[in-house]
Design a protein around this motif. Structure first.
Motif, PDB file in Angstrom:
ATOM      1  N   PRO A 175       0.815  -1.228   0.000  1.00  0.00           N
ATOM      2  CA  PRO A 175       0.000   0.000   0.000  1.00  0.00           C
ATOM      3  C   PRO A 175       0.841   1.267   0.000  1.00  0.00           C
ATOM      4  CG  PRO A 175      -0.899  -1.590   1.537  1.00  0.00           C
ATOM      5  CD  PRO A 175       0.438  -2.127   1.091  1.00  0.00           C
ATOM      6  N   PHE A 176       1.981   1.238   0.723  1.00  0.00           N
ATOM      7  CA  PHE A 176       2.828   2.421   0.780  1.00  0.00           C
ATOM      8  C   PHE A 176       3.443   2.694  -0.589  1.00  0.00           C
ATOM      9  CE2 PHE A 176       6.867   4.637   1.551  1.00  0.00           C
ATOM     10  CZ  PHE A 176       6.416   5.717   2.282  1.00  0.00           C
ATOM     11  N   TRP A 177       3.993   1.640  -1.226  1.00  0.00           N
ATOM     12  CA  TRP A 177       4.607   1.832  -2.528  1.00  0.00           C
ATOM     13  C   TRP A 177       3.576   2.220  -3.575  1.00  0.00           C
ATOM     14  CZ3 TRP A 177       9.120   2.913  -4.401  1.00  0.00           C
ATOM     15  CH2 TRP A 177       9.298   2.861  -5.786  1.00  0.00           C
ATOM     16  N   GLU A 178       2.356   1.724  -3.465  1.00  0.00           N
ATOM     17  CA  GLU A 178       1.320   2.059  -4.445  1.00  0.00           C
ATOM     18  C   GLU A 178       1.133   3.571  -4.552  1.00  0.00           C
ATOM     19  OE1 GLU A 178      -2.218  -0.161  -3.421  1.00  0.00           O
ATOM     20  OE2 GLU A 178      -1.942  -1.353  -5.229  1.00  0.00           O
ATOM     21  N   TRP A 179       1.183   4.248  -3.404  1.00  0.00           N
ATOM     22  CA  TRP A 179       1.022   5.705  -3.426  1.00  0.00           C
ATOM     23  C   TRP A 179       2.201   6.351  -4.140  1.00  0.00           C
ATOM     24  CZ3 TRP A 179       3.523  10.105  -1.827  1.00  0.00           C
ATOM     25  CH2 TRP A 179       2.753  11.285  -1.822  1.00  0.00           C
ATOM     26  N   LEU A 180       3.444   5.891  -3.817  1.00  0.00           N
ATOM     27  CA  LEU A 180       4.620   6.435  -4.485  1.00  0.00           C
ATOM     28  C   LEU A 180       4.595   6.117  -5.980  1.00  0.00           C
ATOM     29  CD1 LEU A 180       7.473   5.587  -1.944  1.00  0.00           C
ATOM     30  CD2 LEU A 180       6.615   7.862  -2.511  1.00  0.00           C
ATOM     31  N   GLU A 181       4.177   4.894  -6.292  1.00  0.00           N
ATOM     32  CA  GLU A 181       4.113   4.486  -7.696  1.00  0.00           C
ATOM     33  C   GLU A 181       3.166   5.386  -8.484  1.00  0.00           C
ATOM     34  OE1 GLU A 181       2.495   0.682 -10.325  1.00  0.00           O
ATOM     35  OE2 GLU A 181       2.811   0.480  -8.166  1.00  0.00           O
ATOM     36  N   ASP A 182       2.000   5.640  -7.918  1.00  0.00           N
ATOM     37  CA  ASP A 182       0.999   6.447  -8.613  1.00  0.00           C
ATOM     38  C   ASP A 182       1.478   7.870  -8.877  1.00  0.00           C
ATOM     39  OD1 ASP A 182      -0.729   4.342  -8.694  1.00  0.00           O
ATOM     40  OD2 ASP A 182      -1.930   4.987  -6.972  1.00  0.00           O
ATOM     41  N   HIS A 183       2.240   8.426  -7.929  1.00  0.00           N
ATOM     42  CA  HIS A 183       2.590   9.843  -8.021  1.00  0.00           C
ATOM     43  C   HIS A 183       3.992  10.114  -8.563  1.00  0.00           C
ATOM     44  CE1 HIS A 183      -0.829   9.911  -5.210  1.00  0.00           C
ATOM     45  NE2 HIS A 183      -1.013  11.142  -5.640  1.00  0.00           N
ATOM     46  N   PHE A 184       4.898   9.121  -8.453  1.00  0.00           N
ATOM     47  CA  PHE A 184       6.293   9.431  -8.804  1.00  0.00           C
ATOM     48  C   PHE A 184       6.989   8.394  -9.680  1.00  0.00           C
ATOM     49  CE2 PHE A 184       5.415  11.536  -4.741  1.00  0.00           C
ATOM     50  CZ  PHE A 184       5.735  12.846  -5.054  1.00  0.00           C
ATOM     51  N   PHE A 185       6.695   7.113  -9.524  1.00  0.00           N
ATOM     52  CA  PHE A 185       7.557   6.090 -10.117  1.00  0.00           C
ATOM     53  C   PHE A 185       7.007   5.365 -11.338  1.00  0.00           C
ATOM     54  CE2 PHE A 185       9.651   6.673  -6.104  1.00  0.00           C
ATOM     55  CZ  PHE A 185      10.986   6.429  -6.383  1.00  0.00           C
ATOM     56  N   ASN A 200      20.759  -1.849  -8.645  1.00  0.00           N
ATOM     57  CA  ASN A 200      20.368  -0.749  -9.540  1.00  0.00           C
ATOM     58  C   ASN A 200      19.527   0.253  -8.763  1.00  0.00           C
ATOM     59  OD1 ASN A 200      19.490   0.960 -11.527  1.00  0.00           O
ATOM     60  ND2 ASN A 200      18.758  -0.635 -12.909  1.00  0.00           N
ATOM     61  N   LYS A 201      20.194   1.244  -8.147  1.00  0.00           N
ATOM     62  CA  LYS A 201      19.500   2.203  -7.298  1.00  0.00           C
ATOM     63  C   LYS A 201      19.414   3.600  -7.907  1.00  0.00           C
ATOM     64  CE  LYS A 201      20.970  -0.159  -3.063  1.00  0.00           C
ATOM     65  NZ  LYS A 201      21.636  -0.005  -1.738  1.00  0.00           N
ATOM     66  N   VAL A 202      19.917   3.734  -9.117  1.00  0.00           N
ATOM     67  CA  VAL A 202      19.940   5.059  -9.743  1.00  0.00           C
ATOM     68  C   VAL A 202      18.534   5.629  -9.868  1.00  0.00           C
ATOM     69  CG1 VAL A 202      20.540   6.341 -11.821  1.00  0.00           C
ATOM     70  CG2 VAL A 202      22.071   4.549 -10.983  1.00  0.00           C
ATOM     71  N   PHE A 203      17.575   4.775 -10.170  1.00  0.00           N
ATOM     72  CA  PHE A 203      16.208   5.258 -10.365  1.00  0.00           C
ATOM     73  C   PHE A 203      15.633   5.888  -9.101  1.00  0.00           C
ATOM     74  CE2 PHE A 203      15.367   1.204  -8.418  1.00  0.00           C
ATOM     75  CZ  PHE A 203      14.135   1.333  -7.778  1.00  0.00           C
ATOM     76  N   ILE A 204      16.118   5.469  -7.941  1.00  0.00           N
ATOM     77  CA  ILE A 204      15.627   6.041  -6.689  1.00  0.00           C
ATOM     78  C   ILE A 204      15.989   7.520  -6.621  1.00  0.00           C
ATOM     79  CG2 ILE A 204      15.734   5.952  -4.172  1.00  0.00           C
ATOM     80  CD1 ILE A 204      16.440   2.992  -4.416  1.00  0.00           C
ATOM     81  N   ALA A 205      17.260   7.815  -6.840  1.00  0.00           N
ATOM     82  CA  ALA A 205      17.722   9.204  -6.783  1.00  0.00           C
ATOM     83  C   ALA A 205      17.056  10.047  -7.869  1.00  0.00           C
ATOM     84  CB  ALA A 205      19.239   9.254  -6.920  1.00  0.00           C
ATOM     85  N   GLU A 206      16.790   9.421  -9.023  1.00  0.00           N
ATOM     86  CA  GLU A 206      16.218  10.171 -10.141  1.00  0.00           C
ATOM     87  C   GLU A 206      14.734  10.498  -9.932  1.00  0.00           C
ATOM     88  OE1 GLU A 206      19.008   8.469 -13.805  1.00  0.00           O
ATOM     89  OE2 GLU A 206      17.092   7.481 -13.315  1.00  0.00           O
ATOM     90  N   LEU A 207      13.993   9.577  -9.318  1.00  0.00           N
ATOM     91  CA  LEU A 207      12.543   9.719  -9.275  1.00  0.00           C
ATOM     92  C   LEU A 207      11.958  10.012  -7.897  1.00  0.00           C
ATOM     93  CD1 LEU A 207      11.584   6.751 -11.644  1.00  0.00           C
ATOM     94  CD2 LEU A 207      11.773   9.176 -12.227  1.00  0.00           C
ATOM     95  N   MET A 208      12.685   9.701  -6.845  1.00  0.00           N
ATOM     96  CA  MET A 208      12.147   9.916  -5.499  1.00  0.00           C
ATOM     97  C   MET A 208      11.933  11.404  -5.231  1.00  0.00           C
ATOM     98  SD  MET A 208      11.160   8.335  -2.773  1.00  0.00           S
ATOM     99  CE  MET A 208      11.894   6.698  -2.812  1.00  0.00           C
ATOM    100  N   PRO A 209      10.800  11.777  -4.632  1.00  0.00           N
ATOM    101  CA  PRO A 209      10.588  13.193  -4.307  1.00  0.00           C
ATOM    102  C   PRO A 209      11.667  13.711  -3.374  1.00  0.00           C
ATOM    103  CG  PRO A 209       8.971  11.783  -3.217  1.00  0.00           C
ATOM    104  CD  PRO A 209       9.670  10.935  -4.225  1.00  0.00           C
ATOM    105  N   LYS A 210      12.197  14.881  -3.691  1.00  0.00           N
ATOM    106  CA  LYS A 210      13.332  15.424  -2.943  1.00  0.00           C
ATOM    107  C   LYS A 210      12.906  16.204  -1.696  1.00  0.00           C
ATOM    108  CE  LYS A 210      16.127  13.949  -6.155  1.00  0.00           C
ATOM    109  NZ  LYS A 210      15.139  13.417  -7.095  1.00  0.00           N
ATOM    110  N   TYR A 211      11.661  16.606  -1.641  1.00  0.00           N
ATOM    111  CA  TYR A 211      11.180  17.394  -0.506  1.00  0.00           C
ATOM    112  C   TYR A 211      10.389  16.507   0.456  1.00  0.00           C
ATOM    113  CZ  TYR A 211      12.518  21.229  -3.547  1.00  0.00           C
ATOM    114  OH  TYR A 211      13.237  22.069  -4.356  1.00  0.00           O
ATOM    115  N   PRO A 212      10.280  16.901   1.715  1.00  0.00           N
ATOM    116  CA  PRO A 212       9.520  16.092   2.674  1.00  0.00           C
ATOM    117  C   PRO A 212       8.085  15.847   2.210  1.00  0.00           C
ATOM    118  CG  PRO A 212      10.788  17.771   3.817  1.00  0.00           C
ATOM    119  CD  PRO A 212      10.908  18.078   2.360  1.00  0.00           C
ATOM    120  N   ILE A 213       7.602  14.649   2.491  1.00  0.00           N
ATOM    121  CA  ILE A 213       6.237  14.269   2.146  1.00  0.00           C
ATOM    122  C   ILE A 213       5.361  14.390   3.390  1.00  0.00           C
ATOM    123  CG2 ILE A 213       4.745  12.369   1.394  1.00  0.00           C
ATOM    124  CD1 ILE A 213       7.130  11.245  -0.146  1.00  0.00           C
ATOM    125  N   TYR A 214       4.258  15.103   3.275  1.00  0.00           N
ATOM    126  CA  TYR A 214       3.313  15.206   4.378  1.00  0.00           C
ATOM    127  C   TYR A 214       2.526  13.898   4.465  1.00  0.00           C
ATOM    128  CZ  TYR A 214       4.103  20.164   5.248  1.00  0.00           C
ATOM    129  OH  TYR A 214       4.665  21.382   5.598  1.00  0.00           O
TER     130      TYR A 214
END
Length: 345
Positions: A175-185, A200-214
C-alpha cells in the motif's frame, strides 16, 4: 545437529532456493544467478580478509543440518552500508503549523528522504526454511551474528541496524509503494524491490521526491503501513527488540517497514557473552548442564551451534567431544558463549 558456517561455492543451489522461497520484499536475496554467485564470492573474500576497521566486507552464513548435509537457512552481516552505494531511508519527523492570531496549532508528520545510516553495520538476509522453524534454530541463526561481532569488533561499526520487511501481500502489493508508484515512479513494488536487490539504485535518486512528504496527504492504507512489519517478520522484530534494538523513526522507502538500531556493545547477547578456553570432556554430567549459544573464535573457519557446557574455574569450560568436533576446536581453544536464558523472551 544444526551448525552455522560461512557460505561456500557449492551452496549456490541452496541459496537460490532460499531466494525463491523468501518471496517479494526480501531485497537482499533477489532471484538472480549472477548476483547470488557474486554474493557467495564476496562473502568468501570477506571471511578470508583481515581488516583492522569496518570496511565493505559482506559476510554470509548458512545453517546446515549435519545429519542430512542440507542447508536450511541463511544469515548475514554487512560490515558497513552506504559507503559505495547510496543507502536510502525515510525519517519520520514532525512539523508544526501554528498561528496565534487564528488560534491554530497543527502538528503534522512528515517523511524526509535521507542517508543517515551511511557507515553503520547491518544484520540482514535472515531466512529459515519452514521445516527448520522449531526449537532454538531461529535464535541461533540470529544470535550467532552478535557473538561473531563481539568476537571480532574491529571488523564492524559501533552501531548496527536491521531493516524489517514492511507490509505487502502475497502478490507483492505494498500500500505504501502504491502511493509512491501512482505519483512518482510508475514502477510496481516487485520491480522496484528487484532492481534495488541487484544494485540498480539510480532510479531512486532520479525519481524519489526530494522534498519532505506530508503523511496526511498519503492514502489511509499507506499511512497505516508506516513503521509496520510483515506478519512473517514480526517474530524477528520481537527478537531484536528483546536484544535492545529500537526504531528511531527510520523506515524503508519502498514498503515503510521500520529500521531498528542498537549499539553493538549494548546488545543483550553481546553483553551477556563470555570467552573461555576449552576442556574436552567425556563426562556424562554434561547432559545435565544448560544449553548455550556457542561460537569458536575463528573467522574463515567460523562455526556456531547450540550445546551444553560446564563452566569451570579459571575461565574454562568443559564441552563434549561431539560439540568440539562441530565447533572445530581442540583442547585449549577459545570459544565465546551466551546462555540460552528465557528471561529476555
Amino acid at each position: 545437529m544444526l551448525i552455522i558456517r560461512p557460505i561456500e561455492t557449492n551452496d549456490y543451489p541452496a541459496l537460490y532456493q532460499i531466494a525463491q522461497d523468501s518471496g517479494i520484499g526480501f531485497t537482499s536475496l533477489p532471484v538472480n544467478e549472477e548476483l547470488l554467485k557474486n554474493k557467495i564470492a564476496e562473502s568468501i573474500k570477506a571471511f578470508n580478509s583481515n581488516p583492522q576497521r569496518a570496511g565493505e566486507q559482506s559476510y554470509l552464513l548458512v545453517m546446515e543440518d549435519t545429519q542430512t548435509g542440507e542447508v536450511v537457512g541463511t544469515s548475514g552481516i554487512e560490515a558497513t552500508v552506504g559507503l559505495q552505494d547510496a543507502f536510502y531511508h525515510y525519517h519520520v519527523g514532525k512539523v508544526v503549523h501554528a498561528s496565534r492570531e487564528l488560534n491554530v496549532h497543527n502538528t503534522v508528520d512528515i517523511l524526509t528522504f535521507c542517508n543517515d545510516y551511511s557507515g553503520v553495520s547491518e544484520i540482514c538476509t535472515l531466512f529459515l526454511q519452514e521445516k527448520a522453524r522449531k526449537g532454538l534454530a531461529g535464535r541461533l541463526l540470529s544470535k550467532c551474528r552478535f557473538l561473531f561481532m563481539a568476537q571480532h569488533q574491529q571488523r564492524f561499526a559501533d552501531i548496527v541496524i536491521a531493516e524489517m520487511r514492511g507490509v505487502s501481500d502475497e502478490r507483492g502489493k505494498s500500500p505504501f509503494w502504491e502511493w509512491l508508484e501512482d505519483h512518482f515512479f510508475s514502477v510496481d513494488f516487485p520491480t522496484a524491490d528487484y532492481l534495488t536487490g541487484i544494485g540498480n539504485k539510480v532510479f531512486i535518486a532520479e525519481l524519489m521526491p526530494k522534498y519532505p512528504i506530508y503523511v496526511n496527504l498519503l492514502s489511509k492504507a499507506a499511512q497505516n503501513c508506516i513503521g509496520q512489519v510483515h506478519d512473517k517478520t514480526l517474530p524477528a522484530l520481537r527478537m531484536l527488540e528483546k536484544e535492545g534494538f529500537k526504531c528511531r523513526g527510520y523506515v524503508d522507502i519502498f514498503d515503510a517497514g521500520p529500521t531498528v538500531e542498537a549499539d553493538v556493545s549494548n546488545i543483550a547477547t553481546v553483553r551477556q557473552s563470555h570467552e573461555a578456553s576449552v576442556e574436552i570432556s567425556t563426562n556424562t554430567e554434561l547432559d545435565d548442564c544448560d544449553e548455550h549459544f556457542i561460537i569458536n573464535s575463528e573467522v574463515a573457519s567460523f562455526r556456531a551451534c547450540i550445546g551444553r557446557i560446564k563452566i569451570l574455574d579459571n575461565n574454562k569450560v568443559a564441552i563434549s567431544e561431539k560439540l568440539a568436533k562441530a565447533l572445530l576446536v581442540k583442547e585449549g581453544a577459545t570459544i565465546r558463549y551466551a546462555h540460552n536464558s528465557l528471561q529476555h523472551y
